[in-house]
Design a protein around this motif. Structure first.
Motif, PDB file in Angstrom:
ATOM      1  N   VAL A   1      14.337  -2.049   7.147  1.00  0.00           N
ATOM      2  CA  VAL A   1      12.901  -1.972   6.892  1.00  0.00           C
ATOM      3  C   VAL A   1      12.430  -0.573   7.250  1.00  0.00           C
ATOM      4  O   VAL A   1      12.806  -0.033   8.294  1.00  0.00           O
ATOM      5  CB  VAL A   1      12.141  -3.012   7.747  1.00  0.00           C
ATOM      6  N   TRP A   2      11.637   0.011   6.385  1.00  0.00           N
ATOM      7  CA  TRP A   2      11.025   1.310   6.688  1.00  0.00           C
ATOM      8  C   TRP A   2       9.732   1.030   7.429  1.00  0.00           C
ATOM      9  O   TRP A   2       8.728   0.639   6.818  1.00  0.00           O
ATOM     10  CB  TRP A   2      10.758   2.082   5.414  1.00  0.00           C
ATOM     11  N   PRO A   3       9.698   1.206   8.761  1.00  0.00           N
ATOM     12  CA  PRO A   3       8.527   0.838   9.557  1.00  0.00           C
ATOM     13  C   PRO A   3       7.243   1.534   9.109  1.00  0.00           C
ATOM     14  O   PRO A   3       6.168   0.943   9.155  1.00  0.00           O
ATOM     15  CB  PRO A   3       8.885   1.243  10.982  1.00  0.00           C
ATOM     16  N   GLU A   4       7.352   2.774   8.663  1.00  0.00           N
ATOM     17  CA  GLU A   4       6.144   3.511   8.276  1.00  0.00           C
ATOM     18  C   GLU A   4       5.500   2.942   7.017  1.00  0.00           C
ATOM     19  O   GLU A   4       4.347   3.255   6.705  1.00  0.00           O
ATOM     20  CB  GLU A   4       6.449   5.002   8.105  1.00  0.00           C
ATOM     21  N   SER A   5       6.203   2.082   6.305  1.00  0.00           N
ATOM     22  CA  SER A   5       5.644   1.504   5.082  1.00  0.00           C
ATOM     23  C   SER A   5       5.126   0.079   5.296  1.00  0.00           C
ATOM     24  O   SER A   5       4.579  -0.519   4.375  1.00  0.00           O
ATOM     25  CB  SER A   5       6.695   1.495   3.978  1.00  0.00           C
ATOM     26  N   THR A   6       5.280  -0.462   6.498  1.00  0.00           N
ATOM     27  CA  THR A   6       4.866  -1.834   6.772  1.00  0.00           C
ATOM     28  C   THR A   6       3.342  -1.909   6.897  1.00  0.00           C
ATOM     29  O   THR A   6       2.736  -1.131   7.631  1.00  0.00           O
ATOM     30  CB  THR A   6       5.528  -2.350   8.056  1.00  0.00           C
ATOM     31  N   LEU A   7       2.760  -2.855   6.164  1.00  0.00           N
ATOM     32  CA  LEU A   7       1.313  -3.053   6.178  1.00  0.00           C
ATOM     33  C   LEU A   7       0.981  -4.522   6.339  1.00  0.00           C
ATOM     34  O   LEU A   7       1.725  -5.392   5.865  1.00  0.00           O
ATOM     35  CB  LEU A   7       0.687  -2.589   4.858  1.00  0.00           C
ATOM     36  N   VAL A   8      -0.157  -4.810   6.970  1.00  0.00           N
ATOM     37  CA  VAL A   8      -0.684  -6.171   7.011  1.00  0.00           C
ATOM     38  C   VAL A   8      -1.464  -6.384   5.719  1.00  0.00           C
ATOM     39  O   VAL A   8      -2.414  -5.657   5.432  1.00  0.00           O
ATOM     40  CB  VAL A   8      -1.605  -6.380   8.228  1.00  0.00           C
ATOM     41  N   THR A   9      -1.038  -7.350   4.917  1.00  0.00           N
ATOM     42  CA  THR A   9      -1.770  -7.654   3.682  1.00  0.00           C
ATOM     43  C   THR A   9      -2.687  -8.862   3.852  1.00  0.00           C
ATOM     44  O   THR A   9      -3.645  -9.003   3.114  1.00  0.00           O
ATOM     45  CB  THR A   9      -0.819  -7.888   2.491  1.00  0.00           C
ATOM     46  N   GLU A  10      -2.354  -9.740   4.806  1.00  0.00           N
ATOM     47  CA  GLU A  10      -3.228 -10.851   5.167  1.00  0.00           C
ATOM     48  C   GLU A  10      -3.240 -10.952   6.681  1.00  0.00           C
ATOM     49  O   GLU A  10      -2.223 -11.247   7.303  1.00  0.00           O
ATOM     50  CB  GLU A  10      -2.743 -12.165   4.562  1.00  0.00           C
ATOM     51  N   SER A  11      -4.401 -10.716   7.255  1.00  0.00           N
ATOM     52  CA  SER A  11      -4.558 -10.746   8.704  1.00  0.00           C
ATOM     53  C   SER A  11      -4.655 -12.174   9.214  1.00  0.00           C
ATOM     54  O   SER A  11      -5.140 -13.070   8.522  1.00  0.00           O
ATOM     55  CB  SER A  11      -5.831  -9.982   9.094  1.00  0.00           C
ATOM     56  N   SER A  12      -4.235 -12.355  10.446  1.00  0.00           N
ATOM     57  CA  SER A  12      -4.381 -13.640  11.124  1.00  0.00           C
ATOM     58  C   SER A  12      -5.810 -13.823  11.618  1.00  0.00           C
ATOM     59  O   SER A  12      -6.203 -14.924  11.980  1.00  0.00           O
ATOM     60  CB  SER A  12      -3.445 -13.695  12.330  1.00  0.00           C
ATOM     61  N   GLY A  13      -6.553 -12.720  11.669  1.00  0.00           N
ATOM     62  CA  GLY A  13      -7.877 -12.755  12.274  1.00  0.00           C
ATOM     63  C   GLY A  13      -7.838 -12.360  13.744  1.00  0.00           C
ATOM     64  O   GLY A  13      -8.878 -12.247  14.387  1.00  0.00           O
ATOM     65  N   TYR A  14      -6.630 -12.132  14.260  1.00  0.00           N
ATOM     66  CA  TYR A  14      -6.444 -11.715  15.648  1.00  0.00           C
ATOM     67  C   TYR A  14      -5.663 -10.405  15.647  1.00  0.00           C
ATOM     68  O   TYR A  14      -4.465 -10.398  15.330  1.00  0.00           O
ATOM     69  CB  TYR A  14      -5.672 -12.776  16.447  1.00  0.00           C
ATOM     70  N   PRO A  15      -6.295  -9.292  16.007  1.00  0.00           N
ATOM     71  CA  PRO A  15      -5.598  -8.004  15.987  1.00  0.00           C
ATOM     72  C   PRO A  15      -4.301  -8.004  16.793  1.00  0.00           C
ATOM     73  O   PRO A  15      -3.327  -7.359  16.400  1.00  0.00           O
ATOM     74  CB  PRO A  15      -6.619  -7.031  16.568  1.00  0.00           C
ATOM     75  N   ALA A  16      -4.259  -8.747  17.901  1.00  0.00           N
ATOM     76  CA  ALA A  16      -3.040  -8.768  18.722  1.00  0.00           C
ATOM     77  C   ALA A  16      -1.878  -9.442  17.979  1.00  0.00           C
ATOM     78  O   ALA A  16      -0.730  -9.011  18.107  1.00  0.00           O
ATOM     79  CB  ALA A  16      -3.296  -9.462  20.055  1.00  0.00           C
ATOM     80  N   LEU A  17      -2.152 -10.499  17.207  1.00  0.00           N
ATOM     81  CA  LEU A  17      -1.084 -11.138  16.424  1.00  0.00           C
ATOM     82  C   LEU A  17      -0.635 -10.218  15.300  1.00  0.00           C
ATOM     83  O   LEU A  17       0.566 -10.080  15.034  1.00  0.00           O
ATOM     84  CB  LEU A  17      -1.544 -12.477  15.844  1.00  0.00           C
ATOM     85  N   ASP A  18      -1.593  -9.576  14.642  1.00  0.00           N
ATOM     86  CA  ASP A  18      -1.245  -8.639  13.567  1.00  0.00           C
ATOM     87  C   ASP A  18      -0.368  -7.516  14.105  1.00  0.00           C
ATOM     88  O   ASP A  18       0.644  -7.168  13.496  1.00  0.00           O
ATOM     89  CB  ASP A  18      -2.504  -8.055  12.935  1.00  0.00           C
ATOM     90  N   SER A  19      -0.738  -6.966  15.252  1.00  0.00           N
ATOM     91  CA  SER A  19       0.054  -5.881  15.864  1.00  0.00           C
ATOM     92  C   SER A  19       1.443  -6.362  16.259  1.00  0.00           C
ATOM     93  O   SER A  19       2.431  -5.648  16.070  1.00  0.00           O
ATOM     94  CB  SER A  19      -0.663  -5.319  17.096  1.00  0.00           C
TER      95      SER A  19
END
Length: 97
Positions: free
Chosen positions: A42-60
């Motif tokens: 996986v190229w980490p610099e290309s990873t994006l959240v396309t659907e958030s959980s609504g919790y920034p800590a879970l997304d991170s």
């Protein structure tokens, strides 16, 4: 379009539930867009959240854990290739209702 899609090789998903949310039994789903190269990395610099959980800590936590993902490479005509995929990450607490 690949003939075969990548398959996750990690024995355990590398995502760590944020302790503060785990303690409160907060659950959520995050969908990431991953770029997986012809070696299955996986190229980490290309990873994006396309659907958030609504919790920034879970997304991170999903983004951080994605750095450790490993896959079989996707193939086209038998040759390894690069691909972008949607990858769901589920944070589930065993005692949540």
């Amino acid at each position: 379009k690949p003939d075969s899609m990548p398959r996750m090789l990690n024995a355990e998903p590398p995502f760590r539930y944020p302790a503060s949310l785990y303690d409160r039994k907060v659950q959520g789903n995050v969908t990431l867009r991953l770029f997986i190269d012809s070696t299955g990395r996986v190229w980490p610099e290309s990873t994006l959240v396309t659907e958030s959980s609504g919790y920034p800590a879970l997304d991170s936590a999903a983004i951080v854990g994605s750095d450790a993902l490993r896959f079989t490479p996707p193939t086209s005509g038998g040759a390894p290739m690069n691909v972008r995929v949607a990858f769901p990450v589920f944070f589930r607490h065993p005692e949540a209702k």
